[in-house]
Design a protein around this motif. Structure first.
Motif, PDB file in Angstrom:
ATOM      1  N   ALA A 183       0.826  -1.210   0.000  1.00 11.39           N
ATOM      2  CA  ALA A 183       0.000   0.000   0.000  1.00 11.39           C
ATOM      3  C   ALA A 183       0.860   1.260   0.000  1.00 11.39           C
ATOM      4  O   ALA A 183       0.610   2.192  -0.779  1.00 11.39           O
ATOM      5  CB  ALA A 183      -0.929  -0.011   1.222  1.00 11.39           C
ATOM      6  N   LEU A 184       1.887   1.294   0.855  1.00 18.74           N
ATOM      7  CA  LEU A 184       2.710   2.500   0.937  1.00 18.74           C
ATOM      8  C   LEU A 184       3.486   2.735  -0.359  1.00 18.74           C
ATOM      9  O   LEU A 184       3.549   3.861  -0.858  1.00 18.74           O
ATOM     10  CB  LEU A 184       3.673   2.427   2.127  1.00 18.74           C
ATOM     11  N   ARG A 185       4.050   1.684  -0.922  1.00 16.88           N
ATOM     12  CA  ARG A 185       4.807   1.838  -2.175  1.00 16.88           C
ATOM     13  C   ARG A 185       3.909   2.352  -3.301  1.00 16.88           C
ATOM     14  O   ARG A 185       4.290   3.230  -4.063  1.00 16.88           O
ATOM     15  CB  ARG A 185       5.426   0.504  -2.587  1.00 16.88           C
ATOM     16  N   ALA A 186       2.708   1.767  -3.384  1.00 14.43           N
ATOM     17  CA  ALA A 186       1.777   2.201  -4.440  1.00 14.43           C
ATOM     18  C   ALA A 186       1.383   3.657  -4.244  1.00 14.43           C
ATOM     19  O   ALA A 186       1.330   4.436  -5.209  1.00 14.43           O
ATOM     20  CB  ALA A 186       0.538   1.305  -4.441  1.00 14.43           C
ATOM     21  N   ARG A 187       1.112   4.050  -3.005  1.00 14.02           N
ATOM     22  CA  ARG A 187       0.764   5.450  -2.732  1.00 14.02           C
ATOM     23  C   ARG A 187       1.909   6.370  -3.131  1.00 14.02           C
ATOM     24  O   ARG A 187       1.729   7.396  -3.768  1.00 14.02           O
ATOM     25  CB  ARG A 187       0.403   5.597  -1.265  1.00 14.02           C
ATOM     26  N   MET A 188       3.143   5.997  -2.738  1.00 12.56           N
ATOM     27  CA  MET A 188       4.299   6.850  -3.025  1.00 12.56           C
ATOM     28  C   MET A 188       4.519   7.007  -4.529  1.00 12.56           C
ATOM     29  O   MET A 188       4.906   8.066  -4.998  1.00 12.56           O
ATOM     30  CB  MET A 188       5.559   6.286  -2.351  1.00 12.56           C
ATOM     31  N   GLN A 189       4.251   5.950  -5.275  1.00 15.23           N
ATOM     32  CA  GLN A 189       4.523   5.996  -6.714  1.00 15.23           C
ATOM     33  C   GLN A 189       3.396   6.658  -7.514  1.00 15.23           C
ATOM     34  O   GLN A 189       3.645   7.261  -8.549  1.00 15.23           O
ATOM     35  CB  GLN A 189       4.760   4.579  -7.250  1.00 15.23           C
ATOM     36  N   LYS A 190       2.150   6.519  -7.031  1.00 10.51           N
ATOM     37  CA  LYS A 190       1.017   6.903  -7.892  1.00 10.51           C
ATOM     38  C   LYS A 190       0.182   8.066  -7.376  1.00 10.51           C
ATOM     39  O   LYS A 190      -0.736   8.500  -8.064  1.00 10.51           O
ATOM     40  CB  LYS A 190       0.102   5.694  -8.096  1.00 10.51           C
ATOM     41  N   GLU A 226      -8.677   4.554  -6.754  1.00 12.76           N
ATOM     42  CA  GLU A 226      -8.172   3.818  -7.928  1.00 12.76           C
ATOM     43  C   GLU A 226      -6.934   2.997  -7.578  1.00 12.76           C
ATOM     44  O   GLU A 226      -6.761   1.876  -8.064  1.00 12.76           O
ATOM     45  CB  GLU A 226      -7.857   4.788  -9.075  1.00 12.76           C
ATOM     46  N   ILE A 227      -6.064   3.564  -6.738  1.00 10.75           N
ATOM     47  CA  ILE A 227      -4.871   2.805  -6.326  1.00 10.75           C
ATOM     48  C   ILE A 227      -5.315   1.583  -5.515  1.00 10.75           C
ATOM     49  O   ILE A 227      -4.828   0.466  -5.738  1.00 10.75           O
ATOM     50  CB  ILE A 227      -3.905   3.681  -5.492  1.00 10.75           C
ATOM     51  N   ALA A 228      -6.255   1.795  -4.583  1.00 10.39           N
ATOM     52  CA  ALA A 228      -6.734   0.691  -3.740  1.00 10.39           C
ATOM     53  C   ALA A 228      -7.358  -0.405  -4.601  1.00 10.39           C
ATOM     54  O   ALA A 228      -7.078  -1.599  -4.416  1.00 10.39           O
ATOM     55  CB  ALA A 228      -7.743   1.213  -2.715  1.00 10.39           C
ATOM     56  N   THR A 229      -8.186  -0.010  -5.549  1.00  9.49           N
ATOM     57  CA  THR A 229      -8.835  -0.998  -6.423  1.00  9.49           C
ATOM     58  C   THR A 229      -7.800  -1.803  -7.197  1.00  9.49           C
ATOM     59  O   THR A 229      -7.924  -3.024  -7.335  1.00  9.49           O
ATOM     60  CB  THR A 229      -9.797  -0.286  -7.406  1.00  9.49           C
ATOM     61  N   SER A 230      -6.756  -1.114  -7.682  1.00 10.09           N
ATOM     62  CA  SER A 230      -5.726  -1.826  -8.461  1.00 10.09           C
ATOM     63  C   SER A 230      -4.989  -2.850  -7.601  1.00 10.09           C
ATOM     64  O   SER A 230      -4.402  -3.794  -8.123  1.00 10.09           O
ATOM     65  CB  SER A 230      -4.734  -0.826  -9.064  1.00 10.09           C
ATOM     66  N   LEU A 231      -5.021  -2.654  -6.266  1.00 11.93           N
ATOM     67  CA  LEU A 231      -4.346  -3.583  -5.353  1.00 11.93           C
ATOM     68  C   LEU A 231      -5.310  -4.618  -4.783  1.00 11.93           C
ATOM     69  O   LEU A 231      -4.902  -5.457  -3.968  1.00 11.93           O
ATOM     70  CB  LEU A 231      -3.704  -2.807  -4.188  1.00 11.93           C
ATOM     71  N   GLY A 232      -6.583  -4.525  -5.161  1.00 11.20           N
ATOM     72  CA  GLY A 232      -7.585  -5.449  -4.619  1.00 11.20           C
ATOM     73  C   GLY A 232      -7.921  -5.163  -3.162  1.00 11.20           C
ATOM     74  O   GLY A 232      -8.281  -6.068  -2.406  1.00 11.20           O
ATOM     75  N   MET A 233      -7.779  -3.907  -2.757  1.00 10.74           N
ATOM     76  CA  MET A 233      -8.106  -3.519  -1.375  1.00 10.74           C
ATOM     77  C   MET A 233      -9.279  -2.541  -1.382  1.00 10.74           C
ATOM     78  O   MET A 233      -9.473  -1.800  -2.362  1.00 10.74           O
ATOM     79  CB  MET A 233      -6.920  -2.789  -0.713  1.00 10.74           C
ATOM     80  N   VAL A 263     -10.831   0.976   0.052  1.00  6.79           N
ATOM     81  CA  VAL A 263     -10.117   2.230   0.378  1.00  6.79           C
ATOM     82  C   VAL A 263      -9.736   2.238   1.847  1.00  6.79           C
ATOM     83  O   VAL A 263      -8.616   2.625   2.215  1.00  6.79           O
ATOM     84  CB  VAL A 263     -10.998   3.464   0.023  1.00  6.79           C
ATOM     85  N   ASN A 264     -10.647   1.800   2.714  1.00  2.00           N
ATOM     86  CA  ASN A 264     -10.341   1.819   4.150  1.00  2.00           C
ATOM     87  C   ASN A 264      -9.166   0.900   4.483  1.00  2.00           C
ATOM     88  O   ASN A 264      -8.267   1.274   5.246  1.00  2.00           O
ATOM     89  CB  ASN A 264     -11.580   1.427   4.961  1.00  2.00           C
ATOM     90  N   ALA A 265      -9.163  -0.297   3.899  1.00  2.32           N
ATOM     91  CA  ALA A 265      -8.041  -1.228   4.156  1.00  2.32           C
ATOM     92  C   ALA A 265      -6.735  -0.634   3.626  1.00  2.32           C
ATOM     93  O   ALA A 265      -5.682  -0.743   4.266  1.00  2.32           O
ATOM     94  CB  ALA A 265      -8.315  -2.576   3.488  1.00  2.32           C
ATOM     95  N   PHE A 266      -6.816   0.008   2.460  1.00  2.00           N
ATOM     96  CA  PHE A 266      -5.637   0.658   1.869  1.00  2.00           C
ATOM     97  C   PHE A 266      -5.077   1.710   2.831  1.00  2.00           C
ATOM     98  O   PHE A 266      -3.871   1.736   3.128  1.00  2.00           O
ATOM     99  CB  PHE A 266      -6.061   1.292   0.537  1.00  2.00           C
ATOM    100  N   LEU A 267      -5.971   2.559   3.353  1.00  2.33           N
ATOM    101  CA  LEU A 267      -5.516   3.625   4.261  1.00  2.33           C
ATOM    102  C   LEU A 267      -4.939   3.041   5.548  1.00  2.33           C
ATOM    103  O   LEU A 267      -3.901   3.494   6.034  1.00  2.33           O
ATOM    104  CB  LEU A 267      -6.678   4.578   4.577  1.00  2.33           C
ATOM    105  N   GLN A 268      -5.622   2.021   6.095  1.00  4.26           N
ATOM    106  CA  GLN A 268      -5.118   1.426   7.345  1.00  4.26           C
ATOM    107  C   GLN A 268      -3.764   0.761   7.126  1.00  4.26           C
ATOM    108  O   GLN A 268      -2.895   0.780   8.007  1.00  4.26           O
ATOM    109  CB  GLN A 268      -6.128   0.399   7.896  1.00  4.26           C
ATOM    110  N   ASN A 269      -3.568   0.178   5.952  1.00  2.00           N
ATOM    111  CA  ASN A 269      -2.264  -0.437   5.661  1.00  2.00           C
ATOM    112  C   ASN A 269      -1.159   0.624   5.559  1.00  2.00           C
ATOM    113  O   ASN A 269      -0.028   0.387   6.003  1.00  2.00           O
ATOM    114  CB  ASN A 269      -2.342  -1.244   4.362  1.00  2.00           C
TER     115      ASN A 269
END
Lengths: 188, 79
Positions: A134-141, A149-156, A158-164
């Protein structure tokens, strides 16, 4: 001529690479100059708008800035004006600092410390699993895509993405502390 | 607001991604509006750290903020 002035001179020639270098040197001092405005405006938005307007200004042959680091000083003044106007537009002027607040000098971005960069890289490598993803994807995108959109691309979700990401930042901070690089050192 | 909810809101507002309104102005993210004043101070400090980490970790030395602005400039140049 300072490094900032040299980069801005390149930007005036229409060179986005030179302007990127200039942004790398002035982003932090511009942001720091807005600390007192954090309750009134979205500082991230004001920093981005300031940088965009400085690009527009750099392309205008009629405008000239003189003096050492003049582009940085001009950008800080612009950022504060934008912040005041934005606070009024958002109906949050009661949260603005006083107009006569003394200016705190904001030095240019210090040169990158290789020891710090190495410690951050080491600690990022020690992250694992979904917090790392999650952190790497956020930093890059993050500059290009919204979180959903980033969360969806990771299969997460949004809430799980943010908590990660929250978990990843905590692990990163703990790792840096173990390496005797507390976050305060990054902020110096 | 629980600590968990506050952390998630802060993280949602911390991103460098910003939508634009119909007039082209950058809009604060929805989470930003939900944060109390003291949390906005914390958000400022967290963004400062996050952008520094991004800058130092990126091979090209670019933070998320610089990447977002560069994207807008390239969009303008292409358009």
């Amino acid at each position: 001529m300072s490094e900032i002035d040299a980069a801005f001179a390149g930007a005036r020639e229409g060179d986005p690479v030179a302007f990127t270098k200039w942004m790398g040197r002035v982003e932090r001092p511009i942001r720091l100059s807005l600390r007192a405005y954090a309750r009134a405006v979205d500082v991230e938005g004001v920093v981005q708008e300031t940088l965009l307007r400085m690009w527009t200004l750099a392309q205008d042959p009629e405008r000239s800035l003189t003096g050492e680091n003049a582009s940085l000083r001009f950008a800080i003044g612009m950022a504060r004006n934008l912040a005041r106007n934005e606070a009024r537009r958002l109906g949050r002027e009661r949260l603005l600092p006083p107009e006569d607040m003394p200016e705190i000098p904001t030095p240019p971005q210090p040169h990158s410390d290789p020891r710090l960069a190495r410690a951050i890289a080491d600690c990022l490598e020690r992250l694992a699993g979904r917090p790392l993803t999650a952190l790497r994807a956020r930093m890059q995108k993050q500059g290009l895509l919204p979180d959903r959109e980033i969360a969806t691309s990771l299969g997460m979700s949004v809430n799980a993405f943010l908590q990660n990401i929250v978990r990843a930042r905590r692990q990163l901070a703990a790792c840096l502390t173990r390496l005797q690089v507390p976050l305060e050192e990054i902020l110096r | 607001m629980s600590d968990r909810d506050r952390d998630a809101l802060m993280e949602a507002a911390l991103t460098a991604y910003r939508d634009r309104d119909p007039e082209g102005r950058l809009m604060p993210p929805p989470a930003w509006w939900d944060l109390p004043p003291d949390a906005l101070d914390d958000l400022f400090e967290a963004q400062l750290v996050a952008r520094d980490v991004e800058r130092r970790a990126d091979p090209a030395g670019m933070s998320g903020t610089v990447r977002a602005v560069l994207q807008r400039i390239r969009g303008r140049m292409a358009g």
